[in-house]
Scaffold this active site. Structure first.
Site, PDB file in Angstrom:
ATOM      1  N   LYS A  35    -130.732  76.808  14.860  1.00 38.17           N
ATOM      2  CA  LYS A  35    -130.848  78.215  14.867  1.00 38.17           C
ATOM      3  C   LYS A  35    -130.042  79.075  15.494  1.00 38.17           C
ATOM      4  CE  LYS A  35    -135.287  78.548  15.747  1.00 38.17           C
ATOM      5  NZ  LYS A  35    -135.153  77.251  16.152  1.00 38.17           N
ATOM      6  N   THR A  91    -127.221  78.801  17.010  1.00 36.41           N
ATOM      7  CA  THR A  91    -125.962  78.699  16.612  1.00 36.41           C
ATOM      8  C   THR A  91    -125.796  79.679  15.499  1.00 36.41           C
ATOM      9  OG1 THR A  91    -125.787  76.878  15.523  1.00 36.41           O
ATOM     10  CG2 THR A  91    -125.194  76.648  17.589  1.00 36.41           C
ATOM     11  N   ARG A  99    -133.782  84.259  23.255  1.00 39.70           N
ATOM     12  CA  ARG A  99    -134.785  84.212  24.426  1.00 39.70           C
ATOM     13  C   ARG A  99    -133.606  83.499  25.484  1.00 39.70           C
ATOM     14  NH1 ARG A  99    -138.337  79.982  21.905  1.00 39.70           N
ATOM     15  NH2 ARG A  99    -136.521  79.838  20.627  1.00 39.70           N
ATOM     16  N   LYS A 150    -133.528  68.504  27.013  1.00 41.50           N
ATOM     17  CA  LYS A 150    -132.697  68.977  25.784  1.00 41.50           C
ATOM     18  C   LYS A 150    -131.533  69.498  26.401  1.00 41.50           C
ATOM     19  CE  LYS A 150    -133.949  73.096  22.864  1.00 41.50           C
ATOM     20  NZ  LYS A 150    -133.417  74.159  23.766  1.00 41.50           N
ATOM     21  N   ALA A 190    -142.089  78.410  21.459  1.00 42.07           N
ATOM     22  CA  ALA A 190    -142.651  78.775  20.204  1.00 42.07           C
ATOM     23  C   ALA A 190    -143.664  77.670  20.035  1.00 42.07           C
ATOM     24  CB  ALA A 190    -141.727  78.828  19.150  1.00 42.07           C
ATOM     25  N   PHE A 231    -138.546  77.252  17.073  1.00 44.05           N
ATOM     26  CA  PHE A 231    -138.850  75.958  16.170  1.00 44.05           C
ATOM     27  C   PHE A 231    -138.593  76.487  14.788  1.00 44.05           C
ATOM     28  CE2 PHE A 231    -140.589  74.747  20.573  1.00 44.05           C
ATOM     29  CZ  PHE A 231    -139.909  73.552  20.659  1.00 44.05           C
ATOM     30  N   PHE A 275    -122.438  70.605   8.326  1.00 42.78           N
ATOM     31  CA  PHE A 275    -121.598  69.690   9.200  1.00 42.78           C
ATOM     32  C   PHE A 275    -120.653  68.943   8.190  1.00 42.78           C
ATOM     33  CE2 PHE A 275    -124.307  68.319  12.875  1.00 42.78           C
ATOM     34  CZ  PHE A 275    -125.196  69.312  12.843  1.00 42.78           C
ATOM     35  N   TRP A 293    -120.340  76.944  13.517  1.00 36.47           N
ATOM     36  CA  TRP A 293    -120.059  76.107  14.494  1.00 36.47           C
ATOM     37  C   TRP A 293    -118.693  75.614  14.617  1.00 36.47           C
ATOM     38  CZ3 TRP A 293    -118.799  70.944  15.287  1.00 36.47           C
ATOM     39  CH2 TRP A 293    -119.329  70.347  16.665  1.00 36.47           C
TER      40      TRP A 293
END
Lengths: 585, 585
Positions: A102, A104, A125, A136, A302, A330, A410, A438
């Site tokens: 999200k 990226t 954020r 994480k 979130a 999220f 991907f 990405w």
């Protein structure tokens, strides 16, 4: 404003030499390189050059180092009077360990919009130190879609989280100090609801007994992580300093023995808290790897909080850019729901478009495939998992805002799987775009940017919110559970039921609700996964956030102080012989 | 360097217009105005202009706003190779509620030295939020002798304290996390010595029970204030990033059930702590009201910690200025003693002169006069109270460094009282100078500056320290108690005796000692006042600070987490309608 082209020399203090050097294509490391290696390939622009892309003069910035700045309050006060650009919300399917991207996508879309000539900015954020050192890792995007300086943003940045912790704990200290000095306000020590906070994953602080050993009045207490503090929510929802100080005074910290609410202003502490938070309320400006201006400000999670960056940052960005891309944390059930029903409701924002991010890998996991098997093409699993996407899309269609699905691509994705997904999206009545930000930065997100611009062509609708202010708190909770989570009903535990009645009796029934729930399922039990439906949502406890302006509902076992894994991410970090940071990403 | 005259146009990027404006005499508010009003009469110079007075190029600064900066590590590494200027220590008599003005004298002397043409800088500690919101208010000097920007310095400044708290609490969290995940290192939960920290006066956190409610392993714990954290001491004593990371790894946090020490590096956390502290280790540069460069960096209290600003700041200042004025906290028995025996010992510093600050008011209090009666001239009380000064002077003469007494003058001081004090100083064999920096800025401290320069004329002696490294820990404690406090002996309580034996057995007997004791008496009981002698110093507990490189001795009832008064200073603070900070001073 509309004829501004960021790739031309702007009318700004930026020197031509700087511009030439800065816009030279970096020598990108090979695909798949660590994010930190990719980030180091880019020379950040001096922050006043980034600001110049939004027409901000260097003298209006409060610099933090060479590549970070805050917009001071006199400037944001001016911005509040300007016309606003268009707002795009990026949200996502239910998250899985396979990742959705999200952040990226938010970065990539911002860069893509810059590339096609828009005066664009993004709003994100701020990361928390807790996940950074716990499980994480950092939260500044990835691949060719990152915000920089990554290390600073992931560590102390401009000190906002620390200011929030200080203000929160000053209030807590004053409560116990009040008890110690005779408790003139007659607080009930058993009904003090204001806990302490720390920006750390620290399980042992969840529940504790303070005031031991004759040092004050012993009582049960606990720490929440700073991202879950009501002060974080207040900072993210306040419109200006005056609103900030007022909200701080409104915080309800305890009940008297007679059951009356005790507010921060009864302890005369809201002013000192506002003093501590003054600088933190000023929005932070940084840049993407492609030098798109990025506002990174405020960081409520979130799952356990309301999940969006600050209103100050979003509104400032809208006054400065033609298109602003922001994200909500999220999955859309948590992040987008709160973005609409809390942030847009309070701040009067109307997004003009929504982007729902999905990956084939995550859809396959929702379709029942184990993480280890994701390398194998499996169109049928995509088809099954697309039901998760369909749920979120339907929820968002309910808000009445134009929508597009972005597949964060991907390299292993197969064309058969893409075809299945296109078919599923056709059935949902929603467009889908593949995006390769990405891997390729803005070159990979150009199509997504064009599609989003097409959505922005029409008039911006007023978003349809999920409930009216004057609905009862139980009806609000039920509206979210049934409309957004596909639940059959809610189940208020006895304690929650009592709290609900008390809050309504105190006159807080008009507030929106903020549900704290696992992000890994539509249900409160993460094991029920991304397709759960027809369940009953268990609400164990409510919490009044009168300063933030919402009522928190804690569902299932969700906790507001995370723990660390057996081997935390911090174990791999350090300074090398040259003093450079290793292991942070 | 020696022909540099700060009041001439320096060879720097400073523009002439800026210089003219900045050096214009401010319109000073009437004498007796609040410090904040005086501070607002001055336009701070842009920090690169302040830096230019020390020959620092703007490109070598890491700016924080327009009037604060850090010196980045590549620059301080270069500075470590340069020749060093001369160091002047400012210390004081035993403090009283009447105030002595150690910080204002440090600032005033720095400005006086600049005024008489010296390339001067000052070094101070950073204030803590605890006293700022609790009892004491801010700590940036006063009157015409202040460091600015006062509000920033007293609040979050450049975030150093917050970084220290984070690093400290990351280590604490990892200890409890290690217990939670099976305790592979076999830590004894009853012998975990590493507590948690917060930059707040919060009595209720002194003693607590963590890990309650099934959230980990329940055990007794507590919070110390950040100024007392070993991490604060490490930051203030580390020579560079490499030394910092090494010291962090050396911290002893617990014992195994077999009694072996467990270090931070056994938990693989020293690297992440160093990452958190990297920026905090870089010295901060600000300015006085007269634009003398001021390094404000690190802030251990002197009663419960070692009481001096960072070695990084002092050494950087010495490489950049010809004369550097620094202070050590509270009275000379605590601050100066630790400055010599801990900071100078570890960092190889040799001060060239010492200034002992006194006021007639404080001497009269030591002479038995109540605070309310200080307005009346009382030469006999001065004579009695001068015995406190004489004790400190004799202690400092023992170090072998040239000495001068500075009387921080108040307008009510009488000439009879001054005459009595001069007589007393003659008897001590020490010069005394009246200084009016508080009222007049550098115009009032010119004579003091001249006298100090005269003391600097000779060769700098090696300071005579109070004990040798190879003395036993008990002998070191006894040396301080008898030589500096006038005590007859020390009394090691049983627990302290056991700890002492353990530390020596573990090979830490060579470390210096850091005594935590009330600043208000030579004894451990504040009621015994500034003339106590012949007492026995009770040492209740020791604490090994293997990373900082000293052994802490807790005497009497001193605590490392302060409490707040019934009406804390925070109650008078807030933001006014224009968003300006009120009530902070």
């Amino acid at each position: 404003m509309n004829d501004y082209r960021p790739w031309q020399t702007p009318e700004s203090p930026m020197e031509e030499a700087t511009l030439c050097e800065a816009t030279a294509t970096p020598e990108w490391p090979p695909p798949g390189s660590p994010d930190s290696v990719i980030a180091r390939a880019v020379s950040p622009w001096p922050i006043h050059d980034v600001a110049a892309r939004l027409g901000i003069e260097a003298s209006r910035l409060l610099p933090f180092g060479h590549d970070k700045a805050k917009l001071p309050h006199d400037f944001t006060d001016e911005l509040a009077e300007r016309p606003q650009g268009k707002l795009v919300l990026v949200t996502a399917i239910t998250p899985t360990p396979a990742g959705e991207g999200k952040t990226t996508t938010t970065v990539g879309l911002g860069d893509g919009l810059s590339r096609i000539g828009q005066r664009a900015a993004i709003c994100l954020r701020e990361p928390s130190l807790g996940p950074c050192f716990g499980m994480k890792g950092g939260a500044a995007g990835g691949g060719r879609s990152q915000v920089i300086p990554m290390e600073d943003i992931n560590l102390h940045f401009t000190g906002d989280f620390h200011a929030i912790s200080s203000a929160h704990n000053l209030l807590a200290a004053q409560i116990d100090n009040h008890l110690y000095w005779g408790n003139a306000l007659d607080l009930d020590p058993e009904r003090i609801t204001w806990k302490r906070t720390m920006d750390m994953n620290d399980r042992a602080l969840r529940q504790l007994i303070v005031g031991e050993g004759g040092q004050g009045v012993p009582r049960r207490d606990g720490f929440d992580i700073t991202a879950a503090s009501e002060i974080m929510a207040i900072l993210c929802l306040a419109r200006d300093l005056d609103d900030l100080q007022w909200r701080l005074g409104e915080i309800v910290v305890a009940r008297t023995r007679d059951g009356a609410p005790v507010r921060a202003r009864d302890l005369e502490v809201q002013g000192a808290m506002a003093v501590l938070l003054k600088q933190a309320l000023a929005p932070n400006l940084v840049q993407t790897l492609e030098h798109t201006p990025a506002f990174v400000h405020g960081g409520p999670f979130a799952n356990i909080a309301h999940g969006c960056n600050s209103v100050m940052a979003t509104r400032s960005a809208l006054a400065l850019a033609d298109v602003v891309v922001t994200e909500a944390g999220f999955g859309a059930d948590l992040g987008a729901e709160k973005f609409f029903n809390i942030k847009c409701r309070q701040a009067g924002l109307s997004p003009s478009a929504v982007v729902v991010v999905a990956t084939l890998r995550a859809l396959k996991m929702h379709g029942g495939i184990a993480r280890e098997a994701l390398g194998q093409p499996d169109p049928e699993a995509v088809r099954r998992g697309a039901a998760n996407l369909a749920r979120h899309v339907a929820n968002l269609q309910g808000a009445g805002v134009p929508l597009v699905v972005a597949i964060n691509q991907f390299d292993q994705d197969s064309s058969e799987e893409h075809a299945v997904l296109r078919e599923a999206c056709d059935a949902m009545g929603v467009e889908v775009v593949l995006s390769r930000h990405w891997q390729e930065g803005s070159a990979g997100s150009e199509e997504l940017a064009e599609r989003v611009m097409a959505l922005l062509d029409g008039a911006t609708p007023e978003p349809r919110l999920s409930y009216a202010d004057d609905a009862g708190l139980a009806d609000k909770l039920r509206a979210i559970a049934t409309q957004h989570y596909g639940a059959a009903d809610i189940q208020l535990e006895e304690r929650a039921q009592h709290q609900l009645e008390e809050y309504e009796a105190l006159g807080y029934g008009h507030l929106p609700v903020c549900i704290a729930k696992t992000p890994y399922s539509f249900a409160a039990d993460p094991e029920m996964g991304g397709l759960a439906a027809g369940h009953v949502l268990p609400i164990r406890e409510l919490e009044l956030a009168a300063g933030a302006g919402f009522v928190v509902a804690l569902c299932g076992t969700i906790m507001r102080m995370p723990g660390m894994p057996e081997r935390p991410a911090s174990a791999g970090m350090g300074l090398d012989a040259a003093g450079e940071i290793e292991g942070l990403s």
